[in-house]
Motif scaffolding. Structure first.
Motif, PDB file in Angstrom:
ATOM      1  N   ARG A  64       0.828  -1.212   0.000  1.00 31.81           N
ATOM      2  CA  ARG A  64       0.000   0.000   0.000  1.00 31.81           C
ATOM      3  C   ARG A  64       0.859   1.257   0.000  1.00 31.81           C
ATOM      4  NH1 ARG A  64      -2.725   1.596   5.546  1.00 31.81           N
ATOM      5  NH2 ARG A  64      -0.485   1.883   5.889  1.00 31.81           N
ATOM      6  N   ASP A  65       1.987   1.178   0.681  1.00 30.25           N
ATOM      7  CA  ASP A  65       2.877   2.335   0.781  1.00 30.25           C
ATOM      8  C   ASP A  65       3.949   2.364  -0.301  1.00 30.25           C
ATOM      9  OD1 ASP A  65       1.486   3.078   3.074  1.00 30.25           O
ATOM     10  OD2 ASP A  65       2.846   1.955   4.395  1.00 30.25           O
ATOM     11  N   ARG A  66       3.970   1.355  -1.186  1.00 25.07           N
ATOM     12  CA  ARG A  66       5.020   1.268  -2.202  1.00 25.07           C
ATOM     13  C   ARG A  66       4.510   1.499  -3.611  1.00 25.07           C
ATOM     14  NH1 ARG A  66       9.148   2.520   0.014  1.00 25.07           N
ATOM     15  NH2 ARG A  66      10.353   1.611  -1.705  1.00 25.07           N
ATOM     16  N   THR A  67       3.208   1.711  -3.771  1.00 25.92           N
ATOM     17  CA  THR A  67       2.646   1.961  -5.096  1.00 25.92           C
ATOM     18  C   THR A  67       1.478   2.923  -4.998  1.00 25.92           C
ATOM     19  OG1 THR A  67       1.634   0.952  -7.060  1.00 25.92           O
ATOM     20  CG2 THR A  67       1.072  -0.002  -4.940  1.00 25.92           C
ATOM     21  N   ARG A  68       1.204   3.601  -6.122  1.00 25.95           N
ATOM     22  CA  ARG A  68       0.033   4.476  -6.203  1.00 25.95           C
ATOM     23  C   ARG A  68      -1.044   3.872  -7.103  1.00 25.95           C
ATOM     24  NH1 ARG A  68       1.889  10.775  -6.012  1.00 25.95           N
ATOM     25  NH2 ARG A  68       3.531  10.557  -4.444  1.00 25.95           N
ATOM     26  N   ASP A  69      -0.790   2.656  -7.597  1.00 26.84           N
ATOM     27  CA  ASP A  69      -1.766   2.006  -8.468  1.00 26.84           C
ATOM     28  C   ASP A  69      -3.024   1.681  -7.667  1.00 26.84           C
ATOM     29  OD1 ASP A  69      -1.993   0.338 -11.237  1.00 26.84           O
ATOM     30  OD2 ASP A  69      -2.939  -0.760  -9.593  1.00 26.84           O
ATOM     31  N   VAL A  72      -4.171  -2.167  -7.338  1.00 23.18           N
ATOM     32  CA  VAL A  72      -3.381  -2.953  -6.397  1.00 23.18           C
ATOM     33  C   VAL A  72      -3.665  -2.508  -4.966  1.00 23.18           C
ATOM     34  CG1 VAL A  72      -1.046  -3.511  -5.633  1.00 23.18           C
ATOM     35  CG2 VAL A  72      -1.582  -3.491  -8.064  1.00 23.18           C
ATOM     36  N   ARG A  73      -3.762  -1.199  -4.756  1.00 25.97           N
ATOM     37  CA  ARG A  73      -4.049  -0.703  -3.411  1.00 25.97           C
ATOM     38  C   ARG A  73      -5.427  -1.169  -2.929  1.00 25.97           C
ATOM     39  NH1 ARG A  73      -1.176   3.791  -1.378  1.00 25.97           N
ATOM     40  NH2 ARG A  73      -3.105   4.665  -0.555  1.00 25.97           N
ATOM     41  N   ARG A  74      -6.390  -1.202  -3.854  1.00 21.57           N
ATOM     42  CA  ARG A  74      -7.734  -1.657  -3.487  1.00 21.57           C
ATOM     43  C   ARG A  74      -7.718  -3.147  -3.141  1.00 21.57           C
ATOM     44  NH1 ARG A  74     -10.100   0.859  -7.117  1.00 21.57           N
ATOM     45  NH2 ARG A  74      -9.932  -0.684  -8.782  1.00 21.57           N
ATOM     46  N   LEU A  75      -7.001  -3.947  -3.935  1.00 20.09           N
ATOM     47  CA  LEU A  75      -6.885  -5.376  -3.633  1.00 20.09           C
ATOM     48  C   LEU A  75      -6.201  -5.571  -2.287  1.00 20.09           C
ATOM     49  CD1 LEU A  75      -6.962  -8.415  -4.409  1.00 20.09           C
ATOM     50  CD2 LEU A  75      -4.724  -8.057  -5.513  1.00 20.09           C
ATOM     51  N   ALA A  76      -5.125  -4.828  -2.052  1.00 22.22           N
ATOM     52  CA  ALA A  76      -4.395  -4.957  -0.791  1.00 22.22           C
ATOM     53  C   ALA A  76      -5.288  -4.598   0.393  1.00 22.22           C
ATOM     54  CB  ALA A  76      -3.154  -4.069  -0.812  1.00 22.22           C
ATOM     55  N   TYR A  77      -6.081  -3.552   0.244  1.00 20.45           N
ATOM     56  CA  TYR A  77      -6.986  -3.168   1.330  1.00 20.45           C
ATOM     57  C   TYR A  77      -8.023  -4.263   1.576  1.00 20.45           C
ATOM     58  CZ  TYR A  77     -10.724  -0.952   3.921  1.00 20.45           C
ATOM     59  OH  TYR A  77     -11.684  -0.694   4.856  1.00 20.45           O
ATOM     60  N   LEU A 157      11.193  -2.382  -2.915  1.00 19.25           N
ATOM     61  CA  LEU A 157      10.699  -2.093  -4.261  1.00 19.25           C
ATOM     62  C   LEU A 157       9.666  -0.984  -4.240  1.00 19.25           C
ATOM     63  CD1 LEU A 157      10.269  -5.773  -5.529  1.00 19.25           C
ATOM     64  CD2 LEU A 157      12.171  -4.208  -6.015  1.00 19.25           C
ATOM     65  N   SER A 158       9.396  -0.442  -5.412  1.00 23.82           N
ATOM     66  CA  SER A 158       8.357   0.580  -5.528  1.00 23.82           C
ATOM     67  C   SER A 158       7.742   0.514  -6.917  1.00 23.82           C
ATOM     68  CB  SER A 158       8.937   1.979  -5.273  1.00 23.82           C
ATOM     69  OG  SER A 158       9.938   2.287  -6.227  1.00 23.82           O
ATOM     70  N   GLY A 159       6.593   1.133  -7.053  1.00 22.25           N
ATOM     71  CA  GLY A 159       5.939   1.189  -8.359  1.00 22.25           C
ATOM     72  C   GLY A 159       5.561  -0.170  -8.893  1.00 22.25           C
ATOM     73  N   ARG A 160       5.734  -0.343 -10.208  1.00 23.14           N
ATOM     74  CA  ARG A 160       5.327  -1.587 -10.864  1.00 23.14           C
ATOM     75  C   ARG A 160       6.078  -2.792 -10.321  1.00 23.14           C
ATOM     76  NH1 ARG A 160       2.677  -2.694 -16.308  1.00 23.14           N
ATOM     77  NH2 ARG A 160       1.822  -0.689 -15.698  1.00 23.14           N
ATOM     78  N   ALA A 161       7.353  -2.624  -9.984  1.00 21.83           N
ATOM     79  CA  ALA A 161       8.129  -3.749  -9.458  1.00 21.83           C
ATOM     80  C   ALA A 161       7.526  -4.237  -8.135  1.00 21.83           C
ATOM     81  CB  ALA A 161       9.584  -3.338  -9.251  1.00 21.83           C
ATOM     82  N   ALA A 162       7.086  -3.315  -7.293  1.00 21.29           N
ATOM     83  CA  ALA A 162       6.462  -3.699  -6.024  1.00 21.29           C
ATOM     84  C   ALA A 162       5.121  -4.374  -6.271  1.00 21.29           C
ATOM     85  CB  ALA A 162       6.279  -2.470  -5.140  1.00 21.29           C
ATOM     86  N   GLU A 163       4.379  -3.868  -7.237  1.00 21.68           N
ATOM     87  CA  GLU A 163       3.072  -4.457  -7.554  1.00 21.68           C
ATOM     88  C   GLU A 163       3.230  -5.907  -7.997  1.00 21.68           C
ATOM     89  OE1 GLU A 163       1.562  -1.939 -10.632  1.00 21.68           O
ATOM     90  OE2 GLU A 163       1.948  -0.122  -9.445  1.00 21.68           O
TER      91      GLU A 163
END
Length: 224
Positions: A64-69, A72-77, A157-163
């Protein structure tokens, strides 16, 4: 206190009220069933799945803290919220049954391997962890679980790599969780716990399909 923490607390309260009410109703009937014992599949599943779920919540907070997508954030939540609630129910049942939440003397998922009974109506011969069932990778506590190195990598990782890494780790995590939930659906004798396990199977299978599509959109596969 975060929304997820409130949800977990609420789940414990609801689990205790539901199970306590069921016990009261049954006590007025012709026979009161024995509570699960420490070595039962019911207790083993509650302990092990609570640990399994805790890591899923942890990984979801990391990504949640490593991407703005937003997808992915919704799935993680959703995963964090659902599994924190279910974890609260599992721990609530252990409290109700007056059983320890941690049993250092038992290997994780050993209840799947032998279905051993302890006077509470459990019996077995079902294969599982340690008997031809799913195996944990080196450094992981249970099948599907990430290692400390995996979690550290995700945090770097961050962004797409983190996703992508989150989706890969969570795919493995769900596969291990589904195997364990099927074990409870077969071996557990507490009806409400069996129903929860079946619900976990359905929910996580659906999320596995969703994550497969999300990985494909990112040009990645479930296995790194």
């Amino acid at each position: 206190m975060t929304r997820t923490h409130w949800a977990a607390v609420t789940a414990v309260v609801l689990a205790l009220l539901f199970a306590g009410g069921a016990a009261a109703v049954t006590a007025n009937g012709p026979e009161t069933p024995a509570l699960p014992g420490a070595g039962s599949a019911d207790a083993g599943f509650a302990r092990d799945m609570a640990v399994h779920h805790q890591q899923a919540v942890e990984m979801s907070f990391i990504v949640r803290d490593r991407t703005r997508d937003q997808a992915v954030r919704r799935l993680a939540y959703d995963i964090a919220n659902t599994q924190a609630n279910q974890r609260g129910m599992l721990l609530g049942w252990l409290d109700l049954w007056k059983l320890p939440k941690v049993d250092a003397g038992r290997e994780p998922m050993a209840w799947m391997a032998d279905g051993e009974g302890d006077g509470a109506g459990h019996g077995g011969g079902h294969s599982g962890h340690g008997a031809g069932g799913p195996k944990a990778k080196p450094g992981a506590l249970m099948p599907g679980m990430a290692t400390k190195a995996d979690l550290a990598e995700l945090g770097r990782l961050s962004g797409r790599a983190a996703e992508v890494r989150y989706l890969q780790l969570m795919t493995d995590h769900h596969k291990g969780g589904v195997q364990m939930a099927w074990g409870c659906a077969t071996l557990c004798t507490t009806p409400v716990e069996r129903e929860l396990a079946r619900g976990m199977v359905a929910g996580q299978q659906s999320e596995l399909d969703l994550m497969a599509g999300m990985l494909k959109e990112r040009g990645a596969s479930p296995t790194p």
